[in-house]
Write a protein that holds these residues in place. Structure first.
Motif: not given
Length: 299
Positions: A153-179
């Motif tokens: 991920v582009d670590l300077k892009n807050p939208k990308r980083v935050i969205h991935a964490l949102e998915i991790c928090y909400m589902t208990g799964r990695t964001y990668t597992s949905f891609r």
């Protein structure tokens, strides 16, 4: 005859707008906007949105339909554009989509992975943390929770980083597992036309356009958006630099130079993304007749 969607794409400043109007008239089609920032009302100067005269000349969809505080995503864009296409194709055989937002174009052409919609509680939690702590602690948390996505991920892009964490928090799964990156079948033919210019020519156009935006009142437009400066819609070139000028962090000359530089960098990022797609046929924007002939040959 199979329905056809012509996709006109290219980097910022290359000259998509004027050509899109001409092609739309020749194809007897409206223009479906694929510039993610032009969806927001009140940002017409900084996003180089179609003028009132251009909107009158050709009907546009997805221009100025959102408020800067509205949450929006490429997945929602995919859903809404496909619904619109189904309606418009009932009376037309050819339609035109035009823009430079890579994810939005891919959403229509290939589809977005079926990633869960983030609930408001989780979204607010991560937004609050970002505002309080900044991006770096969130990046480090992502490294622990989803190292595979952290690595790409582009670590300077807050939208990308935050969205991935949102998915991790909400589902208990990695964001990668949905891609899955599996392209979806579309019930229409795709004809992709890319616009390109020599790099120095493009850079001159970008620099000149920034100067023209400033002359047209970009600073006043940005000033009017200061109450919303933390919104994701305004985390974009032209606005974030002038916010720093208004905050006293930079001089106006420095901010303008940064806008030009960041616009040039973004154009390179766009071209790197688009060049990976072998289905795109590339033209100089002045080659209108060649472009139209190529489109007609594909129909």
């Amino acid at each position: 005859m199979k329905k056809s969607l012509v996709v006109l794409l290219g980097p910022t400043g290359v000259g998509k707008t004027e050509l899109s109007l001409s092609l739309a008239e020749r194809l007897h089609s409206p223009v479906i906007n694929a510039d993610s920032r032009q969806l927001y009302a009140g940002l017409s100067i900084g996003t180089a949105a179609p003028t009132a005269e251009q909107l009158k000349r050709v009907k546009h969809y997805f221009v100025g339909t959102l408020h800067v505080t509205d949450y929006y995503s490429a997945a929602r864009y995919e859903e809404e554009v496909l619904r619109l296409l189904a309606s418009l194709f009932s009376t037309r055989d050819r339609l035109l989509l035009s823009g430079g937002s890579m994810m939005y174009i891919d959403a229509v052409c290939k589809g977005i992975d079926d990633i869960p919609t983030v609930d408001e509680e989780t979204r607010q939690l991560l937004l609050s943390r970002y505002q309080a702590e900044g991006l770096e602690p969130l990046c480090q948390e992502l490294k622990v929770m989803d190292p595979a996505y952290y690595a790409c991920v582009d670590l300077k892009n807050p939208k990308r980083v935050i969205h991935a964490l949102e998915i991790c928090y909400m589902t208990g799964r990695t964001y990668t597992s949905f891609r899955t990156a599996t392209a979806k079948e579309r019930p229409f033919r795709l004809i992709k036309v890319g616009l390109t210019r020599e790099r120095e020519e493009l850079y001159r156009r970008i620099n000149r356009r920034v100067d023209q935006m400033m002359e047209a009142g970009l600073l006043d437009e940005v000033r009017s958006m200061q109450p919303y400066r933390e919104c994701n819609a305004l985390n974009t070139v032209g606005y974030k630099e002038l916010f720093r000028y208004l905050a006293g962090e930079w001089t106006l000359d420095v901010a303008i130079d940064k806008i030009k530089r960041n616009s040039r960098l973004y154009s390179r990022k766009q071209m790197t993304w688009f060049r990976r797609d072998p289905e795109i046929r590339w033209f100089h924007p002045d080659q209108e007749e060649e472009i139209f002939r190529f489109i007609e040959e594909q129909l």
